[in-house]
Write a protein that holds these residues in place. Structure first.
Motif, PDB file in Angstrom:
ATOM      1  N   ILE A 171      33.781  40.922  37.282  1.00 24.55           N
ATOM      2  CA  ILE A 171      34.456  41.731  36.078  1.00 24.55           C
ATOM      3  C   ILE A 171      35.865  42.910  36.500  1.00 24.55           C
ATOM      4  O   ILE A 171      37.167  42.117  35.704  1.00 24.55           O
ATOM      5  CB  ILE A 171      33.902  42.665  34.732  1.00 24.55           C
ATOM      6  CG1 ILE A 171      32.651  41.572  34.033  1.00 24.55           C
ATOM      7  CG2 ILE A 171      34.820  43.049  33.453  1.00 24.55           C
ATOM      8  CD1 ILE A 171      32.061  41.746  33.465  1.00 24.55           C
ATOM      9  N   MET A 172      35.422  43.287  37.618  1.00 21.02           N
ATOM     10  CA  MET A 172      36.547  44.511  37.891  1.00 21.02           C
ATOM     11  C   MET A 172      37.635  43.385  38.882  1.00 21.02           C
ATOM     12  O   MET A 172      38.394  43.494  39.202  1.00 21.02           O
ATOM     13  CB  MET A 172      35.945  45.462  38.781  1.00 21.02           C
ATOM     14  CG  MET A 172      35.120  45.834  38.075  1.00 21.02           C
ATOM     15  SD  MET A 172      36.349  47.368  36.830  1.00 21.02           S
ATOM     16  CE  MET A 172      34.548  48.147  35.660  1.00 21.02           C
ATOM     17  N   TYR A 173      36.698  42.666  39.723  1.00 20.72           N
ATOM     18  CA  TYR A 173      37.334  41.780  40.008  1.00 20.72           C
ATOM     19  C   TYR A 173      38.604  41.182  39.694  1.00 20.72           C
ATOM     20  O   TYR A 173      39.982  40.517  40.127  1.00 20.72           O
ATOM     21  CB  TYR A 173      36.627  41.096  40.916  1.00 20.72           C
ATOM     22  CG  TYR A 173      37.451  39.585  42.153  1.00 20.72           C
ATOM     23  CD1 TYR A 173      37.421  40.170  43.478  1.00 20.72           C
ATOM     24  CD2 TYR A 173      37.864  38.253  41.488  1.00 20.72           C
ATOM     25  CE1 TYR A 173      38.000  39.336  44.523  1.00 20.72           C
ATOM     26  CE2 TYR A 173      38.258  37.794  42.219  1.00 20.72           C
ATOM     27  CZ  TYR A 173      38.349  37.704  43.525  1.00 20.72           C
ATOM     28  OH  TYR A 173      39.095  37.198  44.474  1.00 20.72           O
ATOM     29  N   GLY A 174      37.697  40.189  38.217  1.00 18.86           N
ATOM     30  CA  GLY A 174      39.247  39.682  37.560  1.00 18.86           C
ATOM     31  C   GLY A 174      40.103  40.843  36.964  1.00 18.86           C
ATOM     32  O   GLY A 174      41.250  39.752  36.735  1.00 18.86           O
ATOM     33  N   ALA A 175      39.725  41.621  36.675  1.00 18.29           N
ATOM     34  CA  ALA A 175      40.511  41.993  35.818  1.00 18.29           C
ATOM     35  C   ALA A 175      41.747  43.007  37.417  1.00 18.29           C
ATOM     36  O   ALA A 175      42.331  42.580  36.816  1.00 18.29           O
ATOM     37  CB  ALA A 175      40.195  43.399  35.772  1.00 18.29           C
ATOM     38  N   LEU A 176      41.263  43.107  38.190  1.00 18.48           N
ATOM     39  CA  LEU A 176      42.130  43.320  39.654  1.00 18.48           C
ATOM     40  C   LEU A 176      43.180  41.955  39.866  1.00 18.48           C
ATOM     41  O   LEU A 176      44.280  41.899  39.536  1.00 18.48           O
ATOM     42  CB  LEU A 176      41.787  43.223  40.875  1.00 18.48           C
ATOM     43  CG  LEU A 176      40.711  45.181  41.260  1.00 18.48           C
ATOM     44  CD1 LEU A 176      39.933  45.036  42.070  1.00 18.48           C
ATOM     45  CD2 LEU A 176      41.803  45.899  40.931  1.00 18.48           C
TER      46      LEU A 176
END
Lengths: 301, 313
Positions: free
Chosen positions: B194-199
């Protein structure tokens, strides 16, 4: 001036190199952390209980031992494990079907139609979605206890079918990906509201239907607390709760259970693998969208 | 497909029930089609969201005979000698777990995002995510093996840390850390993705501009990516905090596997379970559930109203 910049670049390069190897080490350490237990589990099921303790944890055992473990697992209490897997399938798929049937129209309506209770329902969805699933389990038990549903498959399927996260995903998808003009055009062409949904919106919503199905299935299959509370009899257990019976029959963890129908450690390991196999398969097939961060895509900023 | 007929009926009744309201409220026209589409969902929300919550409230404030009990049930459960130890256990577990989660998830997401080789980045994310398939009882069972020095794949490491038997590993002082590790192992991968997607959603222009201004990878991570992730970190924190207060399956199975070295009233949810199923005290159980539910509701409410994460553009 030039020397200064080049010096600085050198420094940055050096720091970059050091930082890069540090980052690499961190990545590898965590790969090991996440992977060693799973890899070990795959080897463990091919060993006898003696071999499990004395042999190298990452060496394969033998086919005969695997077969013996398999027979012990599926012979446990006259084939109870098969029944538990069947129950898990019934509960997960049953709830999945109802979830899709309920959530997709609801998400569509919340995104693309106007009605008075839209906002309250939307807020309710968000709030319940953020509440951990277990928070409502005891209250639901107390409720279903008064209507006498405890112990029936419905006591698990119906609460699992209430899946606000699915409604939320559908809502986000419809409100960002489907142009309202398209629906308006269909209405002008004479579609009824139902036809607009079934003929225009639904065919365009295949990705989100798959997404909701994925999350619903995985969550239902892995659900422990709800069936643990709702289903008192071993016949009705899903495999996740059945694992507790296997554990209780394992002398290594419960010395009082040494008897004829006891479970050895490698068999318990096999039970663990069997219990997650469907989810693991779903994971492997969905890996492309899983890692793309699509789960976060719904809330693009 | 056997599901369709009763559902259709439900939809029909729900919409019929809603119809009379239209005359008084709306100026003209038929019932908004939206009601038909949400009717089934609203029914489920009522049955498994609203009604149980209200019923729990009712039970928590009444005695077994059905009379009004005021706050007696709450006084009783809070005064229970097991209540505060359970609160302490859960709090310790949450502190360790949340700290680890925030630090490692953010760090790993930033590093994985910085990996330029596409297949490497994809593979890493998948490997981190994979343990998520083993949720609930399966992951606890697997960790029973890992934490048992006689069978563990990392028995060397365990012995190095001075643990020679399973019982030594699960001493009360170690349990919050043990539960935190299990929870991190199953849950962290999902958050990393999820954090990767946000990045990925951070505009490349911003990053490029910073790079041209002379920022290196670490500076970009600290000064640009981290502040832009703040909302997602808060989201992760709130969700994990709410979920963590519900701790149940880990101590429950560990208690079973350790001959009650781990007590069966270790966490608050277990205590509620004990009240309901060992003491047949549904009112006490409802009181504890309500305390936990209110905590979860408050957290999610703050996030929905203040977070701004779910606004429609």
């Amino acid at each position: 001036m030039t020397s200064l910049t080049s010096e600085r670049r050198n420094q940055a390069g050096l720091r970059g190199w050091g930082g890069r190897s540090l980052a690499g080490i961190v990545l590898i350490v965590f790969v090991l952390f996440f992977l060693i237990p799973i890899v070990w589990l795959l080897f463990a099921v091919t060993k006898s209980s003696h071999g499990l303790i004395v042999s190298n944890p990452f060496s394969p055992g033998s086919w005969a031992d695997f077969a013996a473990n398999w027979n012990q697992l599926f012979g446990f209490q006259g084939g109870a494990v098969t029944g538990w897997i069947g129950n898990s399938a019934l509960y997960s798929v049953g709830a999945l079907v109802i979830t899709l049937f309920v959530s997709i129209p609801a998400g569509y309506a919340l995104a693309l139609t106007e009605f008075k209770l839209r906002n309250p329902l939307l807020i309710l969805t968000l709030v319940v979605m953020l509440i951990p699933g277990t928070a409502l389990v005891l209250p639901i038990f107390l409720e279903l206890n008064t209507v006498g549903l405890i112990g029936t498959p419905l006591s698990v399927i119906l609460p699992m079918s209430f899946f606000p996260f699915g409604v939320y995903l559908t809502y986000i998808y419809f409100s960002t990906s489907i142009p309202r003009d398209l629906l308006a055009a269909a209405r002008i062409d004479g579609c009824t509201e139902l036809q607009v949904f079934t003929r225009i919106a639904l065919p365009l919503a295949v990705p989100v239907v798959a997404l909701v199905a994925f999350f619903s299935f995985v969550q239902n299959w892995n659900n422990f607390f709800l069936p643990f509370i709702m289903l008192p009899s071993s016949d009705g257990y899903p495999i996740q709760v059945g694992l507790t019976s296997l554990l209780a029959a394992t002398p290594a963890f419960n010395p009082s259970s040494a008897g004829s129908d006891s479970i050895q450690l490698p068999t318990l390991a096999l039970g663990t693998i069997v219990s997650i196999l469907p989810v693991l398969i779903v994971f492997l097939f969905s890996q492309r969208f899983l890692v793309s961060g699509m789960t976060a895509g719904g809330t693009k900023e | 497909m056997t599901l369709a007929p009763p559902s259709d009926q439900l939809a029909a009744t729900a919409s019929r029930r809603g119809r009379p309201a239209r005359g008084s409220g709306r100026a003209s026209g038929r019932l908004p089609i939206g009601y038909v589409f949400v009717s089934l969902y609203a029914l489920l929300a009522l049955a498994f969201g609203i009604v149980p919550s209200l019923y729990a409230v009712l039970l928590a404030f009444t005695n077994p005979a059905g009379g009004f009990a005021g706050v007696d049930n709450f006084v009783k459960v809070i005064g229970d000698f097991r209540f505060w130890p359970a609160v302490l256990h859960v709090t310790l577990y949450l502190v360790i777990w949340l700290t680890g989660l925030v630090i490692f998830v953010v760090a790993l997401a930033l590093i994985v995002h910085a990996v330029r080789v596409r297949w490497a980045s994809t593979t890493l994310r998948f490997l981190y995510y994979l343990p998520g398939a083993l949720a609930g009882a399966s992951s606890v069972l697997l960790w029973l093996f890992v934490l048992d020095p006689t069978a563990s794949p990392v028995s060397g490491l365990l012995r190095l840390m001075g643990f020679n038997s399973f019982v030594q590993v699960i001493q009360p002082g170690n349990l919050p850390a043990v539960f935190a590790i299990i929870a991190f192992w199953t849950g962290a991968g999902g958050w990393i993705v999820i954090m990767y997607g946000a990045l990925n959603n951070i505009s490349t222009d911003v990053i490029e501009a910073a790079r041209i201004d002379g920022a290196n990878t670490v500076q970009i991570a600290l000064r640009i990516q981290l502040p832009m992730l703040r909302k997602w970190v808060a989201y992760m924190g709130v969700m994990s905090l709410a979920a963590g207060t519900q701790l149940f399956v880990e101590p429950q199975l560990l208690s079973q596997a350790s001959n009650a070295v781990v007590p069966n009233d270790y966490s608050l949810n277990q205590l509620a379970y004990q009240y309901a199923f060992q003491q047949n005290d549904f009112n006490g159980a409802a009181a504890i559930s309500l305390i936990l539910l209110v905590v979860a509701l408050l957290l999610s409410w703050v996030f929905v109203t203040r977070g701004g994460l779910f606004e429609r553009e």
